[in-house]
Design an enzyme around this catalytic site. Sequence first.
Site, short mmCIF file in Angstrom:
data_model
loop_
_atom_site.label_atom_id
_atom_site.label_comp_id
_atom_site.label_asym_id
_atom_site.label_seq_id
_atom_site.Cartn_x
_atom_site.Cartn_y
_atom_site.Cartn_z
N HIS A 147 22.42 42.20 21.82
CA HIS A 147 21.92 41.75 20.52
C HIS A 147 22.87 42.09 19.38
O HIS A 147 22.55 41.86 18.22
CB HIS A 147 20.54 42.40 20.29
CG HIS A 147 19.72 41.77 19.23
ND1 HIS A 147 19.36 42.43 18.07
CD2 HIS A 147 19.17 40.53 19.14
CE1 HIS A 147 18.63 41.63 17.31
NE2 HIS A 147 18.49 40.49 17.93
N LYS A 161 26.04 42.09 16.67
CA LYS A 161 26.80 41.10 15.92
C LYS A 161 27.99 41.81 15.28
O LYS A 161 27.85 42.47 14.24
CB LYS A 161 25.96 40.44 14.82
CG LYS A 161 24.81 39.57 15.34
CD LYS A 161 23.54 40.33 15.45
CE LYS A 161 22.37 39.42 15.84
NZ LYS A 161 21.15 40.18 16.15
N ASP A 209 42.35 41.92 14.01
CA ASP A 209 43.64 42.61 13.94
C ASP A 209 43.51 44.13 13.90
O ASP A 209 44.44 44.83 13.50
CB ASP A 209 44.46 42.13 12.74
CG ASP A 209 45.02 40.74 12.94
OD1 ASP A 209 45.10 40.30 14.10
OD2 ASP A 209 45.36 40.07 11.94
N HIS A 224 15.15 38.35 8.25
CA HIS A 224 15.86 38.68 9.49
C HIS A 224 16.70 39.94 9.34
O HIS A 224 17.39 40.35 10.26
CB HIS A 224 16.75 37.50 9.91
CG HIS A 224 17.22 37.56 11.31
ND1 HIS A 224 18.52 37.91 11.65
CD2 HIS A 224 16.59 37.32 12.48
CE1 HIS A 224 18.66 37.87 12.97
NE2 HIS A 224 17.51 37.53 13.50
N LYS A 284 18.08 43.87 8.83
CA LYS A 284 17.88 45.16 9.50
C LYS A 284 18.67 46.20 8.70
O LYS A 284 19.74 46.66 9.12
CB LYS A 284 18.38 45.15 10.95
CG LYS A 284 17.79 44.02 11.82
CD LYS A 284 18.71 42.84 11.89
CE LYS A 284 18.34 41.82 12.94
NZ LYS A 284 17.01 41.30 12.91
N ASP A 301 17.16 58.19 -0.03
CA ASP A 301 17.65 58.93 -1.20
C ASP A 301 18.78 58.15 -1.87
O ASP A 301 18.71 56.93 -1.97
CB ASP A 301 18.04 60.35 -0.81
CG ASP A 301 16.82 61.18 -0.39
OD1 ASP A 301 15.69 60.82 -0.79
OD2 ASP A 301 17.00 62.18 0.34
#
Length: 430
Positions: free
Chosen positions: A114, A116, A121, A311, A313, A318
């Site tokens: 899952h 991404k 380089d 969508h 996450k 603080d």
Amino acid sequence: MTAPAWHPDNDVELLENGEAFFPRVFEAIRRAEREVVIETFILFEDKVGLALHEALCEAGRRGVHIDLMIDGFGSPDLSERFLGELAAAGVKVRVFDPGERVFGKRLNVFRRMHRKIVVVDGWRAFIGGINYSADHLADFGPEAKQDYAVELRGPIVGELHRFVLREIALGARKPRWYRRRMARVKALQSKPALQTAPPTATRLRGPMAAQGIQALLVTRDNRHHTTDIERHYLAAIRSARKRVVIANAYFFPGYRFIKALRQAARRGVDVRLILQGEPDMPIVKKAASMLYHHLLHAGVRIYEYCERPLHGKVALVDDDWSTVGSSNLDPLSLSLNLEANVVLRGAGFNQVLTERLEHLMRHSCKQIAPEDLAEEWSGWRLVRSFFVFHFLRWYPSLTSWLPRHVPQLKPAVPPADAPPLGTTRAADAV
């Protein structure tokens, strides 16, 4: 396996939605000189996928070494022409745990890749929750997703680079390549740094960029890091003194997580959750709403994002702790999927993320009050709460009963004579 390490003095820029993310990634690929490594859960053959396809093919034809990993469940329908053109341009496309459909249904839902991640380089990287699909653009319509990623420059990129190359090495299971690949894994683990930024590289200085940020790569897998992401969340929440803000698409965390949020709210911390109000899957909102009574009564404030599906996450604690990545706060991400987040320490980036989440809460969210919750027969609510409580408490143990096969990487288009991991260019970057 060595413990994750903090890396100082990184540039971090928040990229909100596909409008900011896709142009930046495609530009980085077009400027690549040596190597591009991409991991993604979803790659669709729509206008975004075709734009990525064009950028990768162009880079591959000019000699850039490109390794693209897609998930067998998330990206199951790419055409032979799409994959064949990538292979013809020299792009290595690997499928994580491909599975045959049974009666038209995909059954390889557990242990999904899952993550991404993009590394270009060895000195420029991207990580977050955004897939390569048109539903991450506002012009997709009401189902367009609200999401976040970051661009990274600095020492943390070397850690990401080592990680993605190591995952490719561990996932490739051709016996005749095994010793060479394991030697590469050991070399990657022993090297303190990879390629540094060229002298011509500029620092990230956009309106959503911050400099001098400490960064830590935190991953979840089924071998050595099964609870790392959850543990970092818990440590931050338990140490919070001022505020906790979590924006997460799929929210149904474990018992310890809920307990930590409730305890933080009760000791005076401003705890806010931004959850889906217009979910892409109705069960998502139903599952999260089963926790509302429990959280609201402890003082946790809940906001439902109602413009379109959420969508993201991301989270902040603080004034100096933040995280951005691929991990949801549900049983799949916390106990089954392969995930990757960066944890960031620094007031500059924390302030950027704070402003964007506060804007979301002010302009696009509905705050849930106890009186907004549908009144239910008290006896049924007590029974339901009992079962939800114990499911949350025991699901980490229950997941150990699910299939624990060793996922494999397989070429999407089998080459005539596949070389071992890493060309000379990739090896030079180590």
